[in-house]
Structure formats: C-alpha cells, structure tokens
Design an enzyme around this catalytic site. Sequence first.
Site, PDB file in Angstrom:
ATOM      1  N   LYS B  79       0.852  -1.193   0.000  1.00 41.22           N
ATOM      2  CA  LYS B  79       0.000   0.000   0.000  1.00 41.22           C
ATOM      3  C   LYS B  79       0.886   1.241   0.000  1.00 41.22           C
ATOM      4  O   LYS B  79       1.879   1.290   0.741  1.00 41.22           O
ATOM      5  CB  LYS B  79      -0.916  -0.015   1.229  1.00 41.22           C
ATOM      6  CG  LYS B  79      -1.973   1.083   1.258  1.00 41.22           C
ATOM      7  CD  LYS B  79      -2.913   0.925   2.452  1.00 41.22           C
ATOM      8  CE  LYS B  79      -3.994   1.993   2.483  1.00 41.22           C
ATOM      9  NZ  LYS B  79      -4.925   1.845   3.635  1.00 41.22           N
ATOM     10  N   SER B 154      -9.859   1.979   2.562  1.00 44.48           N
ATOM     11  CA  SER B 154      -8.930   2.721   1.750  1.00 44.48           C
ATOM     12  C   SER B 154      -7.893   1.845   1.053  1.00 44.48           C
ATOM     13  O   SER B 154      -7.286   2.280   0.087  1.00 44.48           O
ATOM     14  CB  SER B 154      -8.196   3.745   2.615  1.00 44.48           C
ATOM     15  OG  SER B 154      -7.397   3.105   3.586  1.00 44.48           O
ATOM     16  N   SER B 178     -10.280  -0.319   6.791  1.00 43.30           N
ATOM     17  CA  SER B 178      -9.635  -0.167   5.489  1.00 43.30           C
ATOM     18  C   SER B 178      -8.901  -1.397   4.964  1.00 43.30           C
ATOM     19  O   SER B 178      -8.443  -1.391   3.827  1.00 43.30           O
ATOM     20  CB  SER B 178      -8.650   1.007   5.521  1.00 43.30           C
ATOM     21  OG  SER B 178      -9.351   2.217   5.479  1.00 43.30           O
TER      22      SER B 178
END
Lengths: 98, 487
Positions: B79, B154, B178
């Site tokens: 990420k 997210s 997330s």
Amino acid sequence: MSETHEGMDVGYVAKLACIDLTDEETTLFQGQLDQVLHYVEQLNELDVSNVEPTAHAIPVYNVLRKDEVGTSLNHDDVIANFPSATDGHVRVPKIIDQ
Amino acid sequence: MADLNKCTISELSEKLASGDCTSVDIVNDVLASIDANDGNVGAYLTIDREDALAQAKAADEKRVAGSSLPMLGIPVAIKDLLNVKGQPCTCSSKILEGYVAPYDATVISKLREAGAILLGRVNMDEFAMGSSTENAALGKTSNPWNLDHVPGGSSGGSAACVAADEAIASLGSDTGGSIRQPAAFCGCVGVKPTYGRVSRYGLTAFASSLDQIGPITKTVKDSAILLETLCGHDAMDSSSIEIEVPAFGKELSTDTSLAGMKLGLPKEFFVEGMDPEVEKSVRDAVEHCKSLGAEIVDVSLPNAKYAIAVYYIIATAEASANLARFDGIRYGMRVDGKDPADLYAKTRSAGFGQEVKRRIILGTYVLSSGYYDAYYKKAQKVRTLIRNDFTEAFKKCDAILAPVTPTPAYKKGEKTADPLKMYLDDILTTPTNLAGNCALSLPCGFASNGMPIGLQIIGDDFQEETILKVGHAYEQSTEWHKRHPSL
C-alpha cells in the site's frame, strides 16, 4: 453538545488548519460538515460523566529507551527530499523583515 | 505458462521448495498478469520491474544456498503509505509527489528478512481517508469482479491486486475498516491485527491510536503466514506491545472442527438497511459454523451504534495533528508564498484533496478551544463504553461473527457526493479499531449481481490465533475462496 454546537464557521477553522478554501469549497464543506456535526450529536444521549476517557485502546506506559547514540537517516537522502535546499539546509521564505 | 500468479503463498512455497518453479517464474507470471489486466483494474501506482526481478533472482540464489525463509521468493504488493527506502510513497496524494522514502518501514524490513519480494506500490484513498478508493488523487482503481464497482477502501489497490491475481498477497492498513472492507468487496481475506501487534514505524500516520498494518491474501492460511512475518515488538514504535508472536501459520491444521468453540452473534450488527443478501450469506455462514461444531451464543454490543460518531471525531482529530507535517518545507510539493504561513496554506490547499481537507477541518474543530470537551473528550469516553462492550462479550464467547459491510461493493460515484452516507458504511468495522482488538474478513458468498460478500470474525485482544482458526475451518469446508473474477 447542543449547548456548544452553534454551527462551525468552516472558513475560520480552515484558516486555523492553514488551508485556503475557495468559495465553492467553503459552501460545500459547510453543508457537509454541519450534517456530520448534527449526526454526532447522538452522543448526547449517553451520560458519560463517570466514564474514564480512552486515548489508546491498549495503553502502554513509560516507554523509555536507553540513552545511546543510534544510526540516523542518511543526510543526503533526507536533504534530497527538500523542495528547496542550500548547502544542506532547507530554504524557506524570509520570516522576519530587515 | 503455469499461471503461478493464481497460486497462494502456501502453494508457491511448496512449488519453490520442490523445485517446480523459481521465484523469477512467479514474478514473471505476476508481471504478465499486471500487463494484461491492470489497465482495467488500476491497482498499481508504481512498479519497478527490474528491481522485482533482481529481488527474485536473489531469492532463488538464496534458496539454492539452502535458505527456507517463510516468505522466500513470494511477491507482495505494498500500500502506497508504507515507506520503502528509495521508492516513492505518495499516499495517493499530490502533496507527496516527488518524495523518495529515505528508510524502510519496520514491516518492510521484516518482509525483506523473511525473503519476500517487494513488488510494487498500490493505490488507496488519499492518506487512507475513504471507503472506495475514489478519493485517490493519483489513480483510479476498479473492482476486479465488476469494473463499474468500487474496490472498497482505503486499501482498495491492495485488495484489487490480490483479487485480480496481480499479486500473491499485499499489505494494507486498517484505521476504520480499510483492510477488512476492501477485502470483503473484492472477495479476499484480510486481517486487522490487535493494536500494538504490528509496528507502525514507517506507516504514514492517519489516526495513530487506530492505525494497524495487516495482510490481504487469497486464503486464511496465507494471512496467517504473512501476519506472522509482520508481528513483533519494535522499539521504533512506542505503542507496539511486547508479547509473544504465535506461529500463526503452523497452528492451522486440516481439521475443520469447531467443537468446543463458542461463537457470539451480536444482534446490533445486523443493522437497519442491511442488504438482505448480505444478511442471508452471513446467517448461512453462522449456521455453517454451527454444523462444524461451534456453539452459537447471543452477545450484545449496545454501544457499537455510536462507533461512527466516535470514530469520525477521534480519527479526524488525530489526522488534523498528524497531517500538520505536510507543510511544503521538508518534502513533497511546495507552492511558494510571501512568507512561511502563506507558503503552508498555498501548499496544503493545492496538495490535499477535498476529503482530506474536510477531515482536517473537522478534526481541527473538535480539538479547538471550547469544543474539546463537548466533542473530543466525550468521544473518548464513549470509546471506553465500546471497549467495555467487547470485554463483556468475550466473557461469553471465543470470537464474534458479523457482517463486514451493510452492502456488497456499490457502483462508482454512488456515494461520493454525500460524505456522511459513505461514513455510515463503516458502522460494522470501526468498533474494532476503537476497542483495539483484532478482526478478520473472509468471503462467505456472492450477491445475485456477482459481487462478493464478506464474513467478519472478531477476536479479543491478541486472539488472532482464534479468529484465524475459525476462518480457516470455515474456508476449508466451503468453496467461496476458489472463485476467481473473469478479467
């Protein structure tokens, strides 16, 4: 919260946060954040006068390390990230006149 | 072509050990899949192919030399809020364009030590603020199961790349759901570890008392293997906890019995407005666990309904402080001004997207003089009540079963105009972040429109072993995880 929530002045709070908003953004955010603040007023249903606040769910206390010199980040790598640099220093606009 | 990109970590580890394939073969298959599909999926922001192949070659050489590290030769997508030395770390924000990380996050060091290959950087909502990856400033990510739908957020890129077989596994971060929500939306497995299990050093902070890094994978076993690699006390994160890390991967047996296990069902988690297909899939999963021998008990989390109100006060308050560091002085974008204050404001106004600005403003307000007690302190007190609910519930059960989200993945653009509506979708995931305990998301069905549905298994503090065991038993006796999207 009803006693304090007279509505947020989005333009004023944005200035505190060092953000310049356009007029459109100010209007948009004012409506959206008023809605959010109205929603969170439901917390007033609860009597929490005798409840301790939780800052960290799983708190740890007095985390200390030995006072020893360790390795630091590589200076050149850090300086390479400066948007503006002179002789290994960050360059910023003038703060004090004269 | 053996489609090695479609394999799991445990399958590939066997193939690598027996000499059936090399890490270079795996990386080549993964890169081919990225070439074929990522134009549509849009999971990746940056990929350094040469570097990935060089890491793979080095991993193969290590294996020949006798190494058998747990993640040796397995490519993992990262990420874009985790610092990897020498690589960009944009958090999908314009304000960090041009930044090059000068150090490795602790989880990255641990992945390197375990032999993993750092494959590339995947998209996310800007600074992890969002539930659909539509707040990303630097890329657009689609759900591999239907490209018109959001991948969740997210960690949308982290889930989409795993679902699309463009990575074997990935790292995400979970502040209010997330990891779990995009895993559910994309039909993957995701774990939010207990707060303090995994070091946050090198994770770009959103809300420091809530953030945890965790794995997104294709199976529960893979999550166990990857999680074990990530966990452990770290002197660089003063909130990380000194506690033994169990051998999560090894503990999972082929035995799928849940006999002797008590699983709690919180009535409050079947919320009003829940999609009937989600409710049915989750209730079927509960019945399935019962058929595996688990005893189902009713538990109550009466204050969980306040989680969204509490979360959006605490998370934005912490974010407003954390994001003060983005001021155009030391890294990233700078828009010049006549004095420093002018420079800060111009830079932040140009560099942050709308959702980030909205949350910073809200967070600044709830911390400001005169409002602190009414909002922030009150939210912290209700946080205590939410945590107490879990403590009580876990006196009656070993783990809690619940949905992850009220609906499956929705269409892009459906909720972007109404932030509060998007926030409310986090109602089933935020309680765990506020309470600090661990939770896992795994596939438990599909809606009639073909979108995956997730089951959430919530554990007590540091009880990752329990939720992995329940998840593994469920998964090994069902077929949902074997489906792949057709791209």
